[in-house]
Design an enzyme around this catalytic site. Sequence first.
Site, PDB file in Angstrom:
ATOM      1  N   SER A  77       0.662  -0.760  -0.276  1.00  8.43           N
ATOM      2  CA  SER A  77      -0.203  -0.140   0.016  1.00  8.43           C
ATOM      3  C   SER A  77       0.619   1.162  -0.314  1.00  8.43           C
ATOM      4  CB  SER A  77      -0.883   0.283   1.554  1.00  8.43           C
ATOM      5  OG  SER A  77      -1.898   1.334   1.332  1.00  8.43           O
ATOM      6  N   HIS A  78       0.121   2.356  -0.761  1.00 10.14           N
ATOM      7  CA  HIS A  78       1.161   3.702  -0.921  1.00 10.14           C
ATOM      8  C   HIS A  78       0.456   4.706   0.446  1.00 10.14           C
ATOM      9  CE1 HIS A  78       2.654   2.445  -4.458  1.00 10.14           C
ATOM     10  NE2 HIS A  78       3.630   3.240  -4.300  1.00 10.14           N
ATOM     11  N   ARG A  99      11.136   7.425   1.966  1.00 12.80           N
ATOM     12  CA  ARG A  99      12.210   8.776   1.134  1.00 12.80           C
ATOM     13  C   ARG A  99      11.769   9.532   1.517  1.00 12.80           C
ATOM     14  NH1 ARG A  99       9.801   7.262  -5.096  1.00 12.80           N
ATOM     15  NH2 ARG A  99      11.309   8.297  -5.612  1.00 12.80           N
TER      16      ARG A  99
END
Length: 146
Positions: A77-78, A99
């Site tokens: 999932s993002h 990130r």
Amino acid sequence: MLRNPDLDPNNEEMKEPLWVRSLDVGFDIVFDNYELAKTDMNSIAEKFSRVCPGKKKEDGMVLQIMKSQPSPRVIKSHFPLELHNKDLLKKCKVVYVARNPKDMMVSFYHYIRVTRSANYQGSLEKFTREIMKGNSLCSTTRVPSI
């Protein structure tokens, strides 16, 4: 000797595109809202027909495909953690990958400009401001100034 079916070149699923073999739980939402559903959704629709016979597409193809997979399975999932089930950390092993936010914004900006799914035409500066306000499918809270 046990063999990993994901590494077996004779495994039929190895012929599927990676993004179909490794589905994102948010794909159903994204495909409902973007132009991408008219083209690239065919691979998922074919898999859905194969692994979920008799089920309704309207009930979420990706979710039903994931439910049909044997446990243990990988679900990616993002979405931010707060958008998932509150019991997630108690029931599942979670790998969180983060990130550099600057790198993510530039990468996401270029992706969103070239993909058919969004056809974004704004500047990087405007895009960055919107992300920092939380106006993104993948963010729920305001991002602090970078």
